[in-house]
Scaffold this motif. Structure first.
Motif, PDB file in Angstrom:
ATOM      1  N   LYS A 151      -1.888  60.927  -4.365  1.00 16.01           N
ATOM      2  CA  LYS A 151      -1.440  59.555  -4.625  1.00 16.01           C
ATOM      3  C   LYS A 151      -1.415  59.297  -6.131  1.00 16.01           C
ATOM      4  N   ASP A 152      -2.413  59.806  -6.845  1.00 16.76           N
ATOM      5  CA  ASP A 152      -2.431  59.628  -8.307  1.00 16.76           C
ATOM      6  C   ASP A 152      -1.231  60.304  -8.961  1.00 16.76           C
ATOM      7  N   ASP A 153      -0.864  61.508  -8.504  1.00 20.41           N
ATOM      8  CA  ASP A 153       0.321  62.201  -9.035  1.00 20.41           C
ATOM      9  C   ASP A 153       1.560  61.331  -8.860  1.00 20.41           C
ATOM     10  N   ILE A 154       1.708  60.793  -7.659  1.00 17.85           N
ATOM     11  CA  ILE A 154       2.884  59.984  -7.322  1.00 17.85           C
ATOM     12  C   ILE A 154       2.932  58.720  -8.179  1.00 17.85           C
ATOM     13  N   MET A 155       1.820  58.031  -8.258  1.00 17.74           N
ATOM     14  CA  MET A 155       1.796  56.753  -8.983  1.00 17.74           C
ATOM     15  C   MET A 155       1.935  56.953 -10.496  1.00 17.74           C
ATOM     16  N   ARG A 156       1.358  58.021 -11.013  1.00 16.19           N
ATOM     17  CA  ARG A 156       1.459  58.297 -12.457  1.00 16.19           C
ATOM     18  C   ARG A 156       2.918  58.587 -12.841  1.00 16.19           C
ATOM     19  N   PHE A 157       3.566  59.460 -12.087  1.00 15.17           N
ATOM     20  CA  PHE A 157       4.966  59.784 -12.360  1.00 15.17           C
ATOM     21  C   PHE A 157       5.834  58.527 -12.244  1.00 15.17           C
ATOM     22  N   ALA A 158       5.670  57.809 -11.147  1.00 16.93           N
ATOM     23  CA  ALA A 158       6.522  56.648 -10.878  1.00 16.93           C
ATOM     24  C   ALA A 158       6.325  55.538 -11.894  1.00 16.93           C
ATOM     25  N   SER A 159       5.094  55.341 -12.354  1.00 19.83           N
ATOM     26  CA  SER A 159       4.887  54.250 -13.312  1.00 19.83           C
ATOM     27  C   SER A 159       5.642  54.508 -14.606  1.00 19.83           C
ATOM     28  N   GLU A 160       5.928  55.765 -14.905  1.00 21.16           N
ATOM     29  CA  GLU A 160       6.695  56.058 -16.117  1.00 21.16           C
ATOM     30  C   GLU A 160       8.194  56.184 -15.849  1.00 21.16           C
ATOM     31  N   PHE A 161       8.582  56.775 -14.720  1.00 22.56           N
ATOM     32  CA  PHE A 161       9.987  57.132 -14.520  1.00 22.56           C
ATOM     33  C   PHE A 161      10.706  56.417 -13.371  1.00 22.56           C
ATOM     34  N   ASP A 162       9.978  55.854 -12.416  1.00 17.78           N
ATOM     35  CA  ASP A 162      10.623  55.220 -11.264  1.00 17.78           C
ATOM     36  C   ASP A 162       9.690  54.161 -10.676  1.00 17.78           C
ATOM     37  N   PRO A 163       9.455  53.072 -11.423  1.00 15.25           N
ATOM     38  CA  PRO A 163       8.425  52.106 -11.036  1.00 15.25           C
ATOM     39  C   PRO A 163       8.823  51.140  -9.913  1.00 15.25           C
ATOM     40  N   GLN A 164       9.438  51.652  -8.873  1.00 16.15           N
ATOM     41  CA  GLN A 164       9.729  50.816  -7.717  1.00 16.15           C
ATOM     42  C   GLN A 164       8.437  50.628  -6.908  1.00 16.15           C
ATOM     43  N   TYR A 165       8.351  49.505  -6.208  1.00 19.17           N
ATOM     44  CA  TYR A 165       7.099  49.143  -5.528  1.00 19.17           C
ATOM     45  C   TYR A 165       6.592  50.218  -4.571  1.00 19.17           C
ATOM     46  N   MET A 166       7.488  50.924  -3.870  1.00 22.23           N
ATOM     47  CA  MET A 166       7.041  51.911  -2.873  1.00 22.23           C
ATOM     48  C   MET A 166       6.375  53.130  -3.497  1.00 22.23           C
ATOM     49  N   HIS A 167       6.427  53.213  -4.834  1.00 23.67           N
ATOM     50  CA  HIS A 167       5.789  54.313  -5.554  1.00 23.67           C
ATOM     51  C   HIS A 167       4.535  53.874  -6.314  1.00 23.67           C
ATOM     52  N   VAL A 168       4.440  52.584  -6.626  1.00 20.16           N
ATOM     53  CA  VAL A 168       3.359  52.142  -7.526  1.00 20.16           C
ATOM     54  C   VAL A 168       2.485  50.993  -7.011  1.00 20.16           C
ATOM     55  N   ASP A 169       2.946  50.270  -6.016  1.00 20.41           N
ATOM     56  CA  ASP A 169       2.204  49.098  -5.530  1.00 20.41           C
ATOM     57  C   ASP A 169       1.766  49.348  -4.087  1.00 20.41           C
ATOM     58  N   GLU A 170       0.532  49.803  -3.914  1.00 27.64           N
ATOM     59  CA  GLU A 170       0.059  50.211  -2.595  1.00 27.64           C
ATOM     60  C   GLU A 170       0.096  49.073  -1.572  1.00 27.64           C
ATOM     61  N   GLU A 171      -0.309  47.895  -1.979  1.00 27.44           N
ATOM     62  CA  GLU A 171      -0.332  46.759  -1.051  1.00 27.44           C
ATOM     63  C   GLU A 171       1.073  46.440  -0.547  1.00 27.44           C
ATOM     64  N   LYS A 172       2.019  46.329  -1.463  1.00 26.25           N
ATOM     65  CA  LYS A 172       3.395  46.029  -1.080  1.00 26.25           C
ATOM     66  C   LYS A 172       4.017  47.206  -0.314  1.00 26.25           C
ATOM     67  N   ALA A 173       3.710  48.428  -0.725  1.00 27.51           N
ATOM     68  CA  ALA A 173       4.238  49.620  -0.048  1.00 27.51           C
ATOM     69  C   ALA A 173       3.758  49.695   1.403  1.00 27.51           C
ATOM     70  N   ASN A 174       2.523  49.291   1.648  1.00 28.23           N
ATOM     71  CA  ASN A 174       1.979  49.314   3.007  1.00 28.23           C
ATOM     72  C   ASN A 174       2.740  48.372   3.939  1.00 28.23           C
ATOM     73  N   LYS A 175       3.369  47.338   3.391  1.00 27.42           N
ATOM     74  CA  LYS A 175       4.140  46.370   4.171  1.00 27.42           C
ATOM     75  C   LYS A 175       5.623  46.735   4.242  1.00 27.42           C
ATOM     76  N   GLY A 176       6.038  47.730   3.469  1.00 26.75           N
ATOM     77  CA  GLY A 176       7.445  48.107   3.394  1.00 26.75           C
ATOM     78  C   GLY A 176       7.861  49.067   4.492  1.00 26.75           C
ATOM     79  N   ARG A 177       9.099  49.491   4.426  1.00 27.43           N
ATOM     80  CA  ARG A 177       9.678  50.331   5.487  1.00 27.43           C
ATOM     81  C   ARG A 177       9.056  51.712   5.593  1.00 27.43           C
ATOM     82  N   PHE A 178       8.352  52.176   4.533  1.00 28.35           N
ATOM     83  CA  PHE A 178       7.732  53.503   4.571  1.00 28.35           C
ATOM     84  C   PHE A 178       6.258  53.456   4.966  1.00 28.35           C
TER      85      PHE A 178
END
Length: 109
Positions: A21-48
């Protein structure tokens, strides 16, 4: 390997890499900061239903795993085009990735 050493239909499988999870969030916060990659609370409610890796991250890892196999030598100039890329299944924390490369065609350029 040189171009003439590759055979149409030849298949290669790389070693694996597990994404945390840290690998995913670290990469995404720099290159693809969409909620499903960086915001666990919002991601848990999303389609994935949770944090997933960026498709860009999975492409980069796939290419790295292929390069590390050592088949892609200095004489091979490739990677100038990608066609028909599809993200079929989300990559979740602790999923294991590997790359399968199949030679479909070869042309000197």
């Amino acid at each position: 390997m040189k171009l003439d050493e590759f055979t149409i239909g030849q298949v290669f499988k790389t070693k694996s890499k597990t994404l945390t999870k840290d690998d995913i969030m670290r990469f995404a916060s720099e290159f693809d900061p969409q909620y499903m990659h960086v915001d666990e609370e919002k991601a848990n409610k999303g389609r994935f239903n949770g944090i997933i890796a960026s498709g860009i991250q999975t492409l980069a890892i796939s290419f790295k795993l292929w390069i590390e196999e050592g088949f892609y030598g200095d004489d091979v100039i490739a990677g100038t085009e990608m066609n028909h890329i599809r993200f079929i299944k989300p990559v979740y924390p602790d999923d294991e990735l590997h790359t399968i490369v199949k030679v479909l065609d070869k042309q000197p350029k």
